[in-house]
Design a protein around this motif. Sequence first.
Motif, PDB file in Angstrom:
ATOM      1  N   ARG A 168       0.834  -1.213   0.000  1.00  0.00           N
ATOM      2  CA  ARG A 168       0.000   0.000   0.000  1.00  0.00           C
ATOM      3  C   ARG A 168       0.861   1.253   0.000  1.00  0.00           C
ATOM      4  N   SER A 183      -5.551  -2.633   9.434  1.00  0.00           N
ATOM      5  CA  SER A 183      -4.113  -2.846   9.582  1.00  0.00           C
ATOM      6  C   SER A 183      -3.707  -2.703  11.059  1.00  0.00           C
ATOM      7  N   LYS A 187      -2.960  -6.149  14.171  1.00  0.00           N
ATOM      8  CA  LYS A 187      -1.771  -6.319  15.020  1.00  0.00           C
ATOM      9  C   LYS A 187      -2.163  -6.291  16.489  1.00  0.00           C
TER      10      LYS A 187
END
Length: 434
Positions: A168, A183, A187
């Motif tokens: 990206r 994103s 995580k």
Amino acid sequence: MRMYDLILKKRNGGVLTEEEIDFMVKGYTEGNIPDYQMSALMMAVYFKGMNEAETLALTMAMRDSGEVLDLSAIKGVKVDKHSTGGVGDKTSLTLTPMVAACGIPVAKMSGRGLGHTGGTIDKLESFAGFSTEIDTDTFVQNVNQIGIAIMGQTANLAPADKKLYALRDVTATVDNMSLIASSIMSKKLAAGADAIVLDVKTGSGAFMKKESDAFLLAEEMVKIGKGAGKKCVAVVTDMDQPLGYAVGNALEVKEAIDTLKGNGPADFYELCLTLGTQMLLAGGAAETETEAREKLEQTITDGSALRKLAAFVEAQGGDAAAVYDTSLLPRASFKKELLADKDGYISGITCDEVGICSLILGGGRETKESEIDLSVGIVLQKKKGDAVKTGDVLAVLYANDEVKLETAMDRLEKAYCITEKPPMMTPFIKGIVR
Ligand code: URA
């Protein structure tokens, strides 16, 4: 299933199913889907968007692309905190001991800094000997015994996101809310906590420059957190000027410690109390906001948060004496003051620029491989709204290299804006998204 069909479907405004999203994430991570097809899909998402179900499915697929930490061996409700990043953001160093001293276990994965924003791990390495390279058993054991442990992000944490984010970054598809939110949350969810408190920054030093965008991102992330079955809340906070006064690794550690000793900057202490309140509520350590705040304030007045930091630093091999005597932290060899060249009011400080000045001095990483100088940085003396007279000290720069010092000094001077009239002040805490 064919990647071509998924690209076509999204390009035409269709909604991808969970199965299709799993196929694409798995295929891309395993190298079966080439970069050119994934880039095309990301661009289609950029223009056509993703709905709530698609965003959640993407997050879960990326979370499950690698190791998902199992923290069930840690007693109590594990509450994690995540900041979208900014300049002078040393919050974890002060907040985690405060929260741990209130009985909330903190099991945190942190990263290193890149570019003009610093990382918690780099800051912690200001304590001689400190290491975040601990195995999962030690991590769990330390949290159970001390209340805090911080480890570096394992290479196998959401590898799909790592690969996708890199793609990206070079295909102009970073700034899409669903892609950013999934994103970050993939995580966070892989790091295994039961509840997540997000600090979404807004302003000139933040990823989200516009406040309305910061709220949108906060809402997206909270929806994902809840969709994944976690307690999740986001606080939107100011990053239009650096947080607190200190910018630079050891200088920030000193400010974090000063705050634990009751001598911290007002904005920074308020942020710790606000985020800490949400963490205590999520972890069941307080029933009301008032009770949570009182408990957190108590950890400062009775010194329990400071002792908690010392115990944590020692358990991870660091020199805890520096917690009680900050003169033991790395120190730069010289300093220089930046002076005001006119009377007036500080109407703004370009936040990014202060971070870049610290980077120029050697306090940040230009590339992943760069070595950083923990001792250098900037301590602001004046912030937005302050009245100044010609010759007043605006900031002190700490350096080990004369040339870098002069370059940083020139830039910092331009970052300060002094006007005749005082600026309009906006609230530091912009709002809470539940
Ligand atoms: N930070 C992330 O981790 N991911 C994004 O997409 C943007 C910022």
